[in-house]
Design a protein around this motif. Sequence first.
Motif, PDB file in Angstrom:
ATOM      1  N   GLY A  16     -10.823   4.149  -6.322  1.00 31.31           N
ATOM      2  CA  GLY A  16     -10.892   4.200  -4.863  1.00 31.31           C
ATOM      3  C   GLY A  16     -11.095   2.864  -4.198  1.00 31.31           C
ATOM      4  O   GLY A  16     -11.080   2.779  -2.967  1.00 31.31           O
ATOM      5  N   ARG A  17     -11.272   1.801  -4.976  1.00 35.85           N
ATOM      6  CA  ARG A  17     -11.546   0.487  -4.376  1.00 35.85           C
ATOM      7  C   ARG A  17     -10.282  -0.202  -3.867  1.00 35.85           C
ATOM      8  O   ARG A  17     -10.339  -0.990  -2.929  1.00 35.85           O
ATOM      9  N   ALA A  29      -1.695   7.222  -4.163  1.00 29.57           N
ATOM     10  CA  ALA A  29      -2.739   8.051  -4.786  1.00 29.57           C
ATOM     11  C   ALA A  29      -3.070   7.557  -6.189  1.00 29.57           C
ATOM     12  O   ALA A  29      -4.236   7.532  -6.604  1.00 29.57           O
ATOM     13  N   ARG A  30      -2.041   7.141  -6.923  1.00 34.03           N
ATOM     14  CA  ARG A  30      -2.286   6.670  -8.287  1.00 34.03           C
ATOM     15  C   ARG A  30      -3.059   5.355  -8.302  1.00 34.03           C
ATOM     16  O   ARG A  30      -3.934   5.156  -9.154  1.00 34.03           O
ATOM     17  N   VAL A  31      -2.776   4.462  -7.363  1.00 30.92           N
ATOM     18  CA  VAL A  31      -3.534   3.212  -7.275  1.00 30.92           C
ATOM     19  C   VAL A  31      -5.003   3.504  -6.976  1.00 30.92           C
ATOM     20  O   VAL A  31      -5.910   2.900  -7.564  1.00 30.92           O
ATOM     21  N   ALA A  32      -5.248   4.455  -6.080  1.00 32.33           N
ATOM     22  CA  ALA A  32      -6.637   4.832  -5.780  1.00 32.33           C
ATOM     23  C   ALA A  32      -7.329   5.358  -7.034  1.00 32.33           C
ATOM     24  O   ALA A  32      -8.496   5.028  -7.307  1.00 32.33           O
ATOM     25  N   LEU A  36      -0.529  -1.184   2.414  1.00 31.45           N
ATOM     26  CA  LEU A  36      -1.820  -1.549   3.006  1.00 31.45           C
ATOM     27  C   LEU A  36      -2.903  -0.558   2.606  1.00 31.45           C
ATOM     28  O   LEU A  36      -4.071  -0.939   2.445  1.00 31.45           O
ATOM     29  N   ARG A  37      -2.527   0.708   2.425  1.00 32.89           N
ATOM     30  CA  ARG A  37      -3.501   1.709   1.989  1.00 32.89           C
ATOM     31  C   ARG A  37      -3.943   1.469   0.547  1.00 32.89           C
ATOM     32  O   ARG A  37      -4.998   1.975   0.130  1.00 32.89           O
ATOM     33  N   CYS A  38      -3.152   0.692  -0.201  1.00 36.35           N
ATOM     34  CA  CYS A  38      -3.516   0.374  -1.593  1.00 36.35           C
ATOM     35  C   CYS A  38      -4.476  -0.806  -1.695  1.00 36.35           C
ATOM     36  O   CYS A  38      -5.045  -1.050  -2.771  1.00 36.35           O
TER      37      CYS A  38
END
Length: 326
Positions: A206-207, A198-201, A225-227
């Motif tokens: 969001g990219r 969540a923090r990376v998003a 992978l979600r990051c």
Amino acid sequence: MRAIDPAGTGGPELLVPVERPVPRPGAGDLLVRVAAAGVNRPDVMQRQGRYPPPEGAPSILGLELSGVVVAVGEDAGPEMIGQPVCALVAGGAYADYALVPAGQCLPVPDALSMIEAAAVPETLFTVWTNLFERAYATEGDVVLVHGGTSGIGTMAIALGRLFGLTVVVTAGSEEKCAAALALGAAHAIDYKAEDYVARVAQITGGRGVQVVLDMVGGDYLPRNLRCLAEDGRHVSIAVQRGAEATIPIFEIMRRRLTLTGSTLRARDAAFKALVADELSRQVWPHVVAGRLKPAIDRVFPLDQAPDAHRRMEAGDHVGKIVLTMG
């Protein structure tokens, strides 16, 4: 000579100096009187019996060193005698003398102490080959690095700063996050206090990031992978939380993700010499100029090698742990 060459596997108490014969250089080898040796996670795993040395490597621990060349083998160049060098080795660094393939050496400039020089090769070779060669990190990329205050993490921060990357790290406490920021990380995420995905998003709007450099493995991989941004690259260099993971194949296809990884120790001397040559051209000018230095956590004499390994295993270090032979 003194060496750390444990007869069995087990705890840090096995790391007592023993007498071993000084090795004799073969063709292409340098004999180095070791000044200092870096302590790395694979050393701990080898001591525990979880990471045996590759075929032909010495059983003496230690993957990187600094020192002075005192003898050379055939085809190694007699002009090297007396030269201060640092080097990546497949083993043997925890000793008064060690053999080094000549192609894996880099000169120690005035800007580095011998302790600092011993703390460079293993992480520099690893981060360079994985972050820049396998993941194609280029200026402007945002990179997520787990273990931000480890030797690998602190080297990734340093190289990222030199080559125009935005380095986001994870670490296990507020203090470690503060240390990573002080070393030049753009963002530091306390993974124990918040969800790094969540923090990376949030950080990237969001990219997502272009690259993840991962030493954790296991259940981190699908989260990593979600990051990733579209066309992102994931590089695995260790598996501290497990060597298997379940991954969303269609997501990899849809977002054109690349999963790769490598291990360095078992690669042959020719490959390591190629990397050393590239580092001498691309990175070493920054070292000579004093712009790249390793973060040093703590220095121990050789006879306190058990304490050095305990420090590594406790996970409280920021940067590199080093043994000195003096």
